[in-house]
Scaffold this motif. Structure first.
Motif, PDB file in Angstrom:
ATOM      1  N   ALA A  68      12.880  56.549  24.037  1.00  0.00           N
ATOM      2  CA  ALA A  68      13.210  57.959  23.800  1.00  0.00           C
ATOM      3  C   ALA A  68      14.698  58.222  23.988  1.00  0.00           C
ATOM      4  CB  ALA A  68      12.386  58.853  24.723  1.00  0.00           C
ATOM      5  N   ALA A  69      15.320  57.525  24.941  1.00  0.00           N
ATOM      6  CA  ALA A  69      16.758  57.712  25.165  1.00  0.00           C
ATOM      7  C   ALA A  69      17.555  57.309  23.930  1.00  0.00           C
ATOM      8  CB  ALA A  69      17.209  56.904  26.384  1.00  0.00           C
ATOM      9  N   PHE A  70      17.213  56.171  23.351  1.00  0.00           N
ATOM     10  CA  PHE A  70      17.920  55.725  22.153  1.00  0.00           C
ATOM     11  C   PHE A  70      17.644  56.661  20.974  1.00  0.00           C
ATOM     12  CE2 PHE A  70      18.286  51.925  24.651  1.00  0.00           C
ATOM     13  CZ  PHE A  70      19.458  51.331  24.216  1.00  0.00           C
ATOM     14  N   CYS A  71      16.407  57.133  20.859  1.00  0.00           N
ATOM     15  CA  CYS A  71      16.088  58.048  19.761  1.00  0.00           C
ATOM     16  C   CYS A  71      16.836  59.366  19.915  1.00  0.00           C
ATOM     17  CB  CYS A  71      14.582  58.278  19.686  1.00  0.00           C
ATOM     18  SG  CYS A  71      13.658  56.813  19.153  1.00  0.00           S
ATOM     19  N   VAL A 108      29.412  50.118  22.340  1.00  0.00           N
ATOM     20  CA  VAL A 108      29.337  49.460  23.646  1.00  0.00           C
ATOM     21  C   VAL A 108      27.978  48.795  23.845  1.00  0.00           C
ATOM     22  CG1 VAL A 108      31.081  50.952  24.683  1.00  0.00           C
ATOM     23  CG2 VAL A 108      28.673  51.564  24.889  1.00  0.00           C
ATOM     24  N   LEU A 109      26.911  49.395  23.339  1.00  0.00           N
ATOM     25  CA  LEU A 109      25.583  48.788  23.485  1.00  0.00           C
ATOM     26  C   LEU A 109      25.476  47.501  22.658  1.00  0.00           C
ATOM     27  CD1 LEU A 109      23.630  52.133  23.382  1.00  0.00           C
ATOM     28  CD2 LEU A 109      23.468  50.489  25.264  1.00  0.00           C
ATOM     29  N   ALA A 110      26.116  47.474  21.503  1.00  0.00           N
ATOM     30  CA  ALA A 110      26.098  46.264  20.680  1.00  0.00           C
ATOM     31  C   ALA A 110      26.934  45.150  21.298  1.00  0.00           C
ATOM     32  CB  ALA A 110      26.617  46.583  19.279  1.00  0.00           C
ATOM     33  N   ASP A 111      27.848  45.525  22.224  1.00  0.00           N
ATOM     34  CA  ASP A 111      28.739  44.549  22.855  1.00  0.00           C
ATOM     35  C   ASP A 111      28.198  44.054  24.190  1.00  0.00           C
ATOM     36  OD1 ASP A 111      31.041  42.982  22.818  1.00  0.00           O
ATOM     37  OD2 ASP A 111      32.224  44.468  23.913  1.00  0.00           O
ATOM     38  N   ILE A 158      18.209  48.964  20.010  1.00  0.00           N
ATOM     39  CA  ILE A 158      18.001  49.102  18.570  1.00  0.00           C
ATOM     40  C   ILE A 158      18.147  47.735  17.928  1.00  0.00           C
ATOM     41  CG2 ILE A 158      18.788  50.233  16.457  1.00  0.00           C
ATOM     42  CD1 ILE A 158      20.132  52.336  18.357  1.00  0.00           C
ATOM     43  N   LEU A 159      17.201  47.386  17.088  1.00  0.00           N
ATOM     44  CA  LEU A 159      17.186  46.104  16.393  1.00  0.00           C
ATOM     45  C   LEU A 159      17.226  46.371  14.896  1.00  0.00           C
ATOM     46  CD1 LEU A 159      16.830  43.000  16.535  1.00  0.00           C
ATOM     47  CD2 LEU A 159      14.355  43.398  16.629  1.00  0.00           C
ATOM     48  N   THR A 160      18.197  45.788  14.216  1.00  0.00           N
ATOM     49  CA  THR A 160      18.357  45.979  12.776  1.00  0.00           C
ATOM     50  C   THR A 160      18.271  44.636  12.069  1.00  0.00           C
ATOM     51  OG1 THR A 160      19.762  47.934  13.055  1.00  0.00           O
ATOM     52  CG2 THR A 160      19.891  46.794  10.939  1.00  0.00           C
ATOM     53  N   LEU A 162      21.731  43.618  17.202  1.00  0.00           N
ATOM     54  CA  LEU A 162      21.111  44.205  18.381  1.00  0.00           C
ATOM     55  C   LEU A 162      22.129  45.053  19.137  1.00  0.00           C
ATOM     56  CD1 LEU A 162      18.660  44.253  20.394  1.00  0.00           C
ATOM     57  CD2 LEU A 162      19.707  42.247  21.482  1.00  0.00           C
ATOM     58  N   ALA A 163      21.709  46.265  19.529  1.00  0.00           N
ATOM     59  CA  ALA A 163      22.475  47.125  20.427  1.00  0.00           C
ATOM     60  C   ALA A 163      21.533  47.518  21.555  1.00  0.00           C
ATOM     61  CB  ALA A 163      22.991  48.360  19.701  1.00  0.00           C
ATOM     62  N   SER A 164      21.734  46.963  22.754  1.00  0.00           N
ATOM     63  CA  SER A 164      20.718  47.138  23.795  1.00  0.00           C
ATOM     64  C   SER A 164      21.327  47.085  25.181  1.00  0.00           C
ATOM     65  CB  SER A 164      19.644  46.052  23.669  1.00  0.00           C
ATOM     66  OG  SER A 164      20.113  44.803  24.160  1.00  0.00           O
ATOM     67  N   LYS A 165      20.472  47.347  26.164  1.00  0.00           N
ATOM     68  CA  LYS A 165      20.850  47.208  27.577  1.00  0.00           C
ATOM     69  C   LYS A 165      19.703  46.537  28.311  1.00  0.00           C
ATOM     70  CE  LYS A 165      23.338  47.492  31.201  1.00  0.00           C
ATOM     71  NZ  LYS A 165      22.803  46.156  31.579  1.00  0.00           N
ATOM     72  N   ALA A 166      20.003  45.426  28.963  1.00  0.00           N
ATOM     73  CA  ALA A 166      19.005  44.693  29.734  1.00  0.00           C
ATOM     74  C   ALA A 166      19.067  45.104  31.196  1.00  0.00           C
ATOM     75  CB  ALA A 166      19.244  43.182  29.605  1.00  0.00           C
TER      76      ALA A 166
END
Length: 287
Positions: free
Chosen positions: A176-179, A198-201, A234-236, A218-222
């Motif tokens: 929901a945060a990403f949306c 920054v998320l993609a990095d 987000i995965l494209t 990929l733009a994400s946070k682990a």
């Protein structure tokens, strides 16, 4: 600039592909796995225990980032403004680099946000928490529809955790945060582009990023704690995008259970992200 797919998803085909491929993976793990898979508009493609409340680990840094950008959009802060850092003896340890750079006394909000996400820097995160305040981050979460998420402690605050004040979220909240970030009008285009950049990095690629097929982006946070592995983003693939979050705990292998890096937990998240990416790739090939 991070690419957001413009082609529509076949929700049913993707759900069937992911369900079928996940069955043996989930049957083989002792972990509790929560999953949320959405399209870019927030529509649910697949949800498995997506409302389960879990310790957030470092994925709580996404709401902190978005609360900061929301406040910047409202004119309360400028990303260029400087913020003084605490003295070296008062800096949190754990992930990041600023704890080891005592001569760095001031950084801009943009630089702190970038370090918080790209290197998961805990000193930068705590500085932004101090600036924004717990209430502001939690109020942003409620406005954005993150009903399970709660920021209650700074990074590396063991005393707060022992007292029961931890940071919590769910897989559904993580997507929901990403949306929210992608919703028209939520953020001005430059601030949205900054967040995606920054998320993609993010340099932690041992989870979702470990086994993705080319040309997935990929733009994400682990986030990771002993026994716990999370990733959300987000995965494209081939002009189709999804928002995916997997939160998993209860792993019993030594490396996942006792350390912050690798292990069966990280491998499982990499396999799940690969399954989703291959599902997106199959849709592209079918059209």
């Amino acid at each position: 600039m991070f690419p957001l797919g413009s082609q529509p998803l076949d929700h049913n085909a993707l759900r069937q592909h992911v369900d079928t491929a996940l069955a043996p993976l989930l049957a083989a793990t002792p972990a509790r796995v929560s999953l949320s898979l959405r399209d870019l508009d927030g529509g649910i493609v697949l949800a498995r225990h997506a409302d389960r409340l879990q310790p957030s680990a470092s994925i709580i840094k996404v709401p902190i980032l978005l609360a900061l950008l929301d406040a910047a959009a409202a004119g309360r802060y400028s990303l260029e403004q400087p913020l003084a850092l605490p003295a070296s003896g008062d800096r949190a340890g754990g992930t990041g680099i600023l704890a080891h750079l005592p001569s760095v006394a001031t950084l801009s909000l943009a630089e702190l946000a970038r370090l918080m996400i790209v290197l998961s820097d805990n000193v930068a995160t705590n500085a932004l928490i101090e600036l924004l305040g717990f209430d502001a981050v939690n109020q942003w979460s409620l406005r954005a529809g993150l009903t399970a998420s709660r920021l209650q402690r700074r990074m590396m605050d063991a005393a707060a955790r022992e007292a029961g004040r931890d940071n919590f979220t769910s897989a559904g909240d993580a997507t929901a945060a990403f949306c929210w970030m992608l919703r028209d009008g939520a953020l001005p285009a430059p601030l949205r582009a900054f967040a995606l950049d920054v998320l993609a990095d993010q340099r932690e690629r041992a989870h979702f990023g470990a086994a993705l097929p080319a040309p997935a982006r990929l733009a994400s946070k682990a986030g990771q704690l002993p026994g716990l592995r999370h990733d959300a983003g987000i995965l494209t693939v081939d002009n189709r995008s999804v928002v995916l979050a997997v939160l998993a705990d209860g792993f019993t292998d030594w490396q996942t259970a006792q350390t912050l890096q690798g292990g069966e937990g990280a491998a499982l998240l990499g396999q799940i992200a690969r399954v989703v990416a291959l599902g997106l790739k199959a849709q592209a090939l079918a059209h």
